[in-house]
Design a protein around this motif. Structure first.
Motif, PDB file in Angstrom:
ATOM      1  N   SER A   9      26.973  47.333   4.166  1.00 40.02           N
ATOM      2  CA  SER A   9      27.289  47.741   5.537  1.00 40.02           C
ATOM      3  C   SER A   9      28.779  48.010   5.755  1.00 40.02           C
ATOM      4  O   SER A   9      29.160  48.622   6.750  1.00 40.02           O
ATOM      5  CB  SER A   9      26.814  46.667   6.515  1.00 40.02           C
ATOM      6  OG  SER A   9      27.456  45.435   6.238  1.00 40.02           O
ATOM      7  N   ARG A  10      29.597  47.583   4.811  1.00 39.10           N
ATOM      8  CA  ARG A  10      31.035  47.786   4.946  1.00 39.10           C
ATOM      9  C   ARG A  10      31.482  49.165   4.457  1.00 39.10           C
ATOM     10  O   ARG A  10      32.656  49.494   4.570  1.00 39.10           O
ATOM     11  CB  ARG A  10      31.781  46.715   4.155  1.00 39.10           C
ATOM     12  CG  ARG A  10      31.510  45.289   4.622  1.00 39.10           C
ATOM     13  CD  ARG A  10      32.080  45.018   5.996  1.00 39.10           C
ATOM     14  NE  ARG A  10      31.806  43.681   6.461  1.00 39.10           N
ATOM     15  CZ  ARG A  10      32.593  42.646   6.253  1.00 39.10           C
ATOM     16  NH1 ARG A  10      33.703  42.793   5.546  1.00 39.10           N
ATOM     17  NH2 ARG A  10      32.272  41.461   6.736  1.00 39.10           N
ATOM     18  N   TYR A  11      30.586  49.934   3.936  1.00 36.60           N
ATOM     19  CA  TYR A  11      30.943  51.229   3.356  1.00 36.60           C
ATOM     20  C   TYR A  11      30.621  52.380   4.291  1.00 36.60           C
ATOM     21  O   TYR A  11      29.620  52.356   5.008  1.00 36.60           O
ATOM     22  CB  TYR A  11      30.261  51.399   1.991  1.00 36.60           C
ATOM     23  CG  TYR A  11      30.927  50.519   0.969  1.00 36.60           C
ATOM     24  CD1 TYR A  11      30.641  49.165   0.900  1.00 36.60           C
ATOM     25  CD2 TYR A  11      31.911  51.028   0.120  1.00 36.60           C
ATOM     26  CE1 TYR A  11      31.303  48.341   0.004  1.00 36.60           C
ATOM     27  CE2 TYR A  11      32.563  50.215  -0.787  1.00 36.60           C
ATOM     28  CZ  TYR A  11      32.261  48.871  -0.834  1.00 36.60           C
ATOM     29  OH  TYR A  11      32.922  48.057  -1.712  1.00 36.60           O
ATOM     30  N   ASP A  12      31.503  53.374   4.259  1.00 37.45           N
ATOM     31  CA  ASP A  12      31.429  54.461   5.220  1.00 37.45           C
ATOM     32  C   ASP A  12      30.606  55.650   4.730  1.00 37.45           C
ATOM     33  O   ASP A  12      29.971  56.343   5.532  1.00 37.45           O
ATOM     34  CB  ASP A  12      32.842  54.940   5.556  1.00 37.45           C
ATOM     35  CG  ASP A  12      33.715  53.813   6.087  1.00 37.45           C
ATOM     36  OD1 ASP A  12      34.817  53.612   5.541  1.00 37.45           O
ATOM     37  OD2 ASP A  12      33.287  53.132   7.038  1.00 37.45           O
ATOM     38  N   TYR A  13      30.686  55.932   3.453  1.00 38.15           N
ATOM     39  CA  TYR A  13      30.013  57.108   2.899  1.00 38.15           C
ATOM     40  C   TYR A  13      29.276  56.741   1.624  1.00 38.15           C
ATOM     41  O   TYR A  13      29.761  55.920   0.828  1.00 38.15           O
ATOM     42  CB  TYR A  13      31.025  58.224   2.604  1.00 38.15           C
ATOM     43  CG  TYR A  13      31.816  58.645   3.821  1.00 38.15           C
ATOM     44  CD1 TYR A  13      33.113  58.218   4.005  1.00 38.15           C
ATOM     45  CD2 TYR A  13      31.240  59.477   4.792  1.00 38.15           C
ATOM     46  CE1 TYR A  13      33.840  58.587   5.124  1.00 38.15           C
ATOM     47  CE2 TYR A  13      31.955  59.853   5.912  1.00 38.15           C
ATOM     48  CZ  TYR A  13      33.252  59.409   6.074  1.00 38.15           C
ATOM     49  OH  TYR A  13      33.949  59.782   7.189  1.00 38.15           O
ATOM     50  N   TRP A  14      28.144  57.412   1.440  1.00 39.69           N
ATOM     51  CA  TRP A  14      27.276  57.146   0.300  1.00 39.69           C
ATOM     52  C   TRP A  14      26.834  58.436  -0.367  1.00 39.69           C
ATOM     53  O   TRP A  14      26.681  59.471   0.292  1.00 39.69           O
ATOM     54  CB  TRP A  14      26.023  56.409   0.766  1.00 39.69           C
ATOM     55  CG  TRP A  14      26.282  55.023   1.249  1.00 39.69           C
ATOM     56  CD1 TRP A  14      26.748  54.654   2.471  1.00 39.69           C
ATOM     57  CD2 TRP A  14      26.108  53.823   0.499  1.00 39.69           C
ATOM     58  NE1 TRP A  14      26.869  53.282   2.537  1.00 39.69           N
ATOM     59  CE2 TRP A  14      26.490  52.748   1.332  1.00 39.69           C
ATOM     60  CE3 TRP A  14      25.670  53.538  -0.795  1.00 39.69           C
ATOM     61  CZ2 TRP A  14      26.436  51.416   0.907  1.00 39.69           C
ATOM     62  CZ3 TRP A  14      25.612  52.225  -1.206  1.00 39.69           C
ATOM     63  CH2 TRP A  14      25.998  51.175  -0.366  1.00 39.69           C
TER      64      TRP A  14
END
Length: 124
Positions: free
Chosen positions: A109-114
């Motif tokens: 959940s701490r990541y902005d882009y995948w």
């Protein structure tokens, strides 16, 4: 915004090695801390490895420590995951992810882009 595309997955045998790549486009890749996550069928997405913007700090999940190596090449806007001594338990879809904060995080959940993920299958 940044776009991420993984590649390098495939079907290998236990004990083999595989190198995953993640190509970034959009904003400068050097702005982002980057990580690899994986998700096996029926399981939660789990953290694998992370690397800070400059590559100065790296962090690994206990399950892959000593077998996997995360690296990056900011001049090529690329993230890598070298995987060795693969086992069937490593079978999963592998995702790269980035975040703008200058800190390593193990929560998805701490990541902005995948990226869209690349399948790794290890046969016994």
């Amino acid at each position: 915004q940044v776009q991420l595309v993984e590649s390098g997955g495939g079907l290998v045998q236990a004990g083999d090695s595989l190198r995953l790549s993640c190509a970034a486009s959009g904003r400068p890749f050097s702005n982002y801390a980057a990580s690899w996550f994986r998700q096996a069928p029926g399981k939660e997405r789990e953290f694998v490895a992370a690397i800070l913007q400059t590559g100065s700090d790296r962090y690994y999940a206990d399950s892959v420590k000593g077998r996997f190596t995360i690296s990056r090449d900011n001049t090529r806007n690329a993230l890598f995951l070298q995987m060795t001594s693969l086992t069937p338990e490593d079978t999963a879809i592998y995702y790269c992810a980035v975040r703008t904060a200058w800190a390593i995080a193990t929560l998805a959940s701490r990541y902005d882009y995948w990226g869209q993920g690349t399948q790794v299958t290890v046969s016994s």
